[in-house]
Design an enzyme around this catalytic site. Structure first.
Site: not given
Ligand code: DQA
Length: 137
Positions: A22, A74, A17, A95, A9-10, A71, A97, A104
């Site tokens: 990011y 959230a 964003r 995995e 998501p997002n 990835n 990020h 964080r």
């Molecule tokens: C994320 C880190 C997550 O905590 C966050 O909710 C994201 C992006 C990252 O790629 O840094 O949406 O996965």
């Protein structure tokens, strides 16, 4: 070699964003660069904001691809279902990020994906995905 990237998501909003965290590049643009760098690999990209769709794709790719780069965004920190899906499939999952989740909020220190992942790459910006591709080579 077939590798799938699954974004949660997002992450469709990358480039606009929270750019201080990011970055300013869209994932589509970055994905084209990856394809250009790794012409020998068949790279597939899927993104969804919906937990069940991410699980369905893990099931679909997880018996057909040589590797999955996930990835879960959230959902990483909340989804037992995605963690179970990673355990249920055959393809190795790395995995990733973009941000350093350990630098964080404490709720981002938890991952339901990590226990089932082959490895974890965290905090290298979009280059985290390239490092994950390299890990499969
Ligand atoms: C994320 C880190 C997550 O905590 C966050 O909710 C994201 C992006 C990252 O790629 O840094 O949406 O996965």
């Amino acid at each position: 070699m077939k590798i799938a990237i699954i974004n949660g998501p997002n992450l469709n909003l990358l480039g606009t964003r929270e750019t201080s965290i990011y970055g300013k590049q869209s994932f589509q643009e970055y994905f084209s660069e990856l394809q250009f760098k790794f012409t020998e690999i068949e790279l597939t990209y899927f993104q969804s904001n919906i937990e069940g769709e991410l699980i369905d794709k893990l099931h679909e790719y997880g018996f057909a691809y040589d590797g999955i780069i996930l990835n879960a965004a959230a959902y990483t920190h909340t989804s037992v279902g995605i963690g179970d899906a990673v355990k249920a499939i055959e393809s190795p999952v790395v995995e990733v990020h973009i941000s350093n989740t350990f630098d964080r909020e404490s709720y981002r220190h938890i991952s339901y994906v990590s226990p089932a992942a082959k490895g974890i790459i965290v905090g290298f910006g979009l280059a985290s995905y390239e490092l994950a591709v390299q890990s499969f080579l």
